[in-house]
Scaffold this active site. Structure first.
Site, PDB file in Angstrom:
ATOM      1  N   ASN A 116       0.890  -1.143   0.113  1.00  0.00           N
ATOM      2  CA  ASN A 116       0.026   0.023  -0.067  1.00  0.00           C
ATOM      3  C   ASN A 116       0.796   1.230   0.036  1.00  0.00           C
ATOM      4  O   ASN A 116       2.020   1.209   0.443  1.00  0.00           O
ATOM      5  CB  ASN A 116      -0.782   0.038   1.346  1.00  0.00           C
ATOM      6  N   SER A 181       5.607   4.883   8.739  1.00  0.00           N
ATOM      7  CA  SER A 181       4.993   4.738   7.556  1.00  0.00           C
ATOM      8  C   SER A 181       5.824   4.983   6.351  1.00  0.00           C
ATOM      9  O   SER A 181       6.509   6.389   6.227  1.00  0.00           O
ATOM     10  CB  SER A 181       3.576   5.281   7.470  1.00  0.00           C
ATOM     11  N   THR A 184       4.812   8.824   3.583  1.00  0.00           N
ATOM     12  CA  THR A 184       4.776  10.267   3.710  1.00  0.00           C
ATOM     13  C   THR A 184       6.297  10.559   3.540  1.00  0.00           C
ATOM     14  O   THR A 184       6.973  10.195   4.499  1.00  0.00           O
ATOM     15  CB  THR A 184       4.065  10.388   4.934  1.00  0.00           C
ATOM     16  N   ASN A 248       6.160  -1.826  11.326  1.00  0.00           N
ATOM     17  CA  ASN A 248       5.063  -1.154  10.210  1.00  0.00           C
ATOM     18  C   ASN A 248       5.377  -2.159   9.050  1.00  0.00           C
ATOM     19  O   ASN A 248       6.204  -3.131   9.182  1.00  0.00           O
ATOM     20  CB  ASN A 248       5.569   0.390  10.009  1.00  0.00           C
ATOM     21  N   TYR A 312      -3.198  -7.028  10.109  1.00  0.00           N
ATOM     22  CA  TYR A 312      -4.058  -6.394   9.295  1.00  0.00           C
ATOM     23  C   TYR A 312      -4.252  -7.281   8.137  1.00  0.00           C
ATOM     24  O   TYR A 312      -5.349  -8.113   7.640  1.00  0.00           O
ATOM     25  CB  TYR A 312      -3.671  -5.144   9.078  1.00  0.00           C
ATOM     26  N   THR A 313      -3.109  -7.634   7.435  1.00  0.00           N
ATOM     27  CA  THR A 313      -3.075  -8.337   6.314  1.00  0.00           C
ATOM     28  C   THR A 313      -3.547  -9.834   6.331  1.00  0.00           C
ATOM     29  O   THR A 313      -4.449 -10.207   5.616  1.00  0.00           O
ATOM     30  CB  THR A 313      -1.727  -8.417   5.627  1.00  0.00           C
TER      31      THR A 313
HETATM   32  C1  LIG Z   1      -3.830  -1.062   3.608  1.00  0.00           C
HETATM   33  C2  LIG Z   1      -2.891  -0.581   4.725  1.00  0.00           C
HETATM   34  C3  LIG Z   1      -2.684   0.579   5.447  1.00  0.00           C
HETATM   35  C4  LIG Z   1      -1.957   0.692   6.632  1.00  0.00           C
HETATM   36  N1  LIG Z   1      -1.856   2.081   7.001  1.00  0.00           N
HETATM   37  C5  LIG Z   1      -1.177   2.238   8.283  1.00  0.00           C
HETATM   38  C6  LIG Z   1      -1.411   3.270   9.022  1.00  0.00           C
HETATM   39  O1  LIG Z   1      -2.058   4.299   8.416  1.00  0.00           O
HETATM   40  N2  LIG Z   1      -0.534   3.601   9.899  1.00  0.00           N
HETATM   41  C7  LIG Z   1       0.352   2.724  10.451  1.00  0.00           C
HETATM   42  O2  LIG Z   1       0.644   2.927  11.500  1.00  0.00           O
HETATM   43  N3  LIG Z   1       0.320   1.375   9.752  1.00  0.00           N
HETATM   44  C8  LIG Z   1      -0.373   1.300   8.894  1.00  0.00           C
HETATM   45  N4  LIG Z   1      -0.222  -0.090   8.277  1.00  0.00           N
HETATM   46  C9  LIG Z   1       0.759  -1.108   8.780  1.00  0.00           C
HETATM   47  C10 LIG Z   1      -0.082  -1.910   9.580  1.00  0.00           C
HETATM   48  O3  LIG Z   1      -0.591  -1.496  10.751  1.00  0.00           O
HETATM   49  C11 LIG Z   1       1.073  -3.053  10.203  1.00  0.00           C
HETATM   50  O4  LIG Z   1       1.904  -2.728  10.992  1.00  0.00           O
HETATM   51  C12 LIG Z   1       1.706  -3.860   8.926  1.00  0.00           C
HETATM   52  O5  LIG Z   1       0.589  -4.041   7.758  1.00  0.00           O
HETATM   53  C13 LIG Z   1       2.071  -5.405   9.367  1.00  0.00           C
HETATM   54  O6  LIG Z   1       0.955  -6.206   9.810  1.00  0.00           O
HETATM   55  P1  LIG Z   1       0.367  -7.268   8.798  1.00  0.00           P
HETATM   56  O7  LIG Z   1       1.306  -7.844   7.997  1.00  0.00           O
HETATM   57  O8  LIG Z   1      -0.541  -7.790   9.516  1.00  0.00           O
HETATM   58  O9  LIG Z   1      -0.457  -6.429   7.705  1.00  0.00           O
HETATM   59  C14 LIG Z   1      -1.089  -0.328   6.926  1.00  0.00           C
HETATM   60  C15 LIG Z   1      -1.034  -1.631   6.617  1.00  0.00           C
HETATM   61  C16 LIG Z   1      -1.700  -1.811   5.433  1.00  0.00           C
HETATM   62  C17 LIG Z   1      -2.173  -3.294   4.727  1.00  0.00           C
END
Ligand SMILES: Cc1cc2nc3c(=O)[nH]c(=O)nc-3n(C[C@H](O)[C@H](O)[C@H](O)COP(=O)(O)O)c2cc1C
Length: 350
Positions: A116, A181, A184, A248, A312-313
């Site tokens: 993303n 992130s 930005t 992240n 999340y994923t």
């Molecule tokens: C579509 C998407 C948007 C995300 N937006 C944010 C965000 O706004 N702020 C943040 O701290 N992490 C954001 N993340 C990161 C997740 O919070 C997490 O740290 C990262 O995806 C690793 O976890 P996962 O492998 O379970 O997805 C985002 C992840 C995804 C997939």
């Protein structure tokens, strides 16, 4: 069943369109008190053995939803009703902003991953605060993740975070400073201790000043060099932060521009967690995120020293009942091991 729906239907639609539809459905659910309560009763973790206490906050289970899904704090109750032990809303910025141009969200289905480059699209701190003030019908632990407004220069970053913290810290069960992130420009530079110290000091003053003293955490990138992970850990201890969220998304991949999440992130995320635990022991709460897919992953993170775990994923690929299923299986495992509480395993292999 969900796999079938995913491969035959959802996959064919634009990933962001499916995302917005899901948020709207969950926001609607939050407005239906009876359905919300029934779902919460059926799916949320209720087993006392799963309860976790961290930085003075009580969580019904260790697995929460990571930041980025509920960017505007629109549907936290709906998410809790599906079985998550907490919801981290955001990233929220002081000023509303549209984020990057679409498309900005890409599925890598074969890898169970996502890339993303959303760029903190959100309606701003004031709008989020208004939503968070609405009465809650079901119990939900809400963490609030704040970031820098894109147009604000690095030299004014601290003031920008402070503006968000003032709006949101009083409404949060915990507050997260997101400096990790990748979407930005320049944000991740703020992880350098010289910039991070004044930033965290300023936000901490706001968090400490709320009536209940809001716990403060910092969220870091998996792409930090090991020495920089140590440096952030030392700083968090020095400043008296409550915890660190690791990690992240990563920019170490060969695909579309943006941050990679999901299965390919698992190894590095666990590595960073182990490093942090070795450095800080149990003096800070460690929250592990990155590539968590099932109860084995959650268990492994807890053993490695995380008190809380986020995903999340894994939810995108695991389906709506993902968190509920994992909590149910964790409860069984706790009993199988003859434990009274899941907290007993935290840091056991560290
Ligand atoms: C579509 C998407 C948007 C995300 N937006 C944010 C965000 O706004 N702020 C943040 O701290 N992490 C954001 N993340 C990161 C997740 O919070 C997490 O740290 C990262 O995806 C690793 O976890 P996962 O492998 O379970 O997805 C985002 C992840 C995804 C997939």
């Amino acid at each position: 069943m969900y796999r079938l729906v995913f491969t035959q239907v959802l996959r064919r639609f634009d990933a962001e369109a499916v995302h917005h539809l899901t948020v709207s459905a969950l926001a609607l659910l939050a407005r239906l008190p009876l359905v919300k309560r029934l779902l919460h009763r059926a799916l949320a973790p209720h087993d006392p053995a799963l309860r976790v206490t961290a930085f003075g906050v009580h969580f019904p289970g260790p697995l929460g939803l990571a930041a980025g899904f509920d960017k505007d704090a629109a549907c936290a109750e709906g998410i809790a009703a599906l079985g998550f032990g907490h919801v981290e809303v955001g990233t929220i910025t002081a000023h509303a902003q549209p984020g990057n141009p679409r498309p900005r969200l890409f599925r890598l289905t074969a890898e169970h991953a996502v890339i993303n480059r959303m760029g903190f699209n959100n309606a701003g701190a004031v709008a989020a605060a208004r939503r968070l003030r609405r009465t809650r019908g079901v119990p939900v632990v809400v963490g609030v993740n704040i970031g820098k407004t894109k147009v604000v220069p690095e030299s004014e970053a601290a003031a920008d975070y402070v503006a968000s913290a003032k709006e949101l810290a009083p409404l949060a069960d915990y507050l997260v400073v997101n400096v990790s992130s990748p979407n930005t420009p320049g944000l991740r530079n703020l992880q350098a201790v010289s910039l991070l110290r004044p930033l965290l000091t300023a936000v901490k003053e706001v968090a400490d000043g709320t009536p209940r003293r809001t716990p403060l955490l910092v969220k870091i990138a998996p792409d930090l060099a090991d020495e920089d992970v140590d440096a952030v850990a030392d700083l968090a201890l020095e400043l008296g932060l409550d915890g660190i969220i690791a990690t992240n998304t990563t920019i170490r991949h060969g695909g579309e521009t943006g941050g990679l999440s999901g299965r390919p992130l698992k190894g590095r995320s666990l590595e960073v967690l182990r490093r942090l635990r070795a450095r800080v022991g149990d003096r800070l709460t460690l929250v592990s995120a990155g590539g968590v897919e099932d109860e084995d992953d959650v268990w492994e993170r807890l053993l490695a020293g995380a008190t809380l775990v986020q995903g999340y994923t894994g939810w995108i690929y695991g389906g709506p009942l993902w968190a509920s299923r994992i909590h149910r299986r964790l409860a069984k495992r706790v009993r199988r091991h003859g434990l009274k509480s899941i907290m007993e395993i935290v840091g056991r292999t560290a």
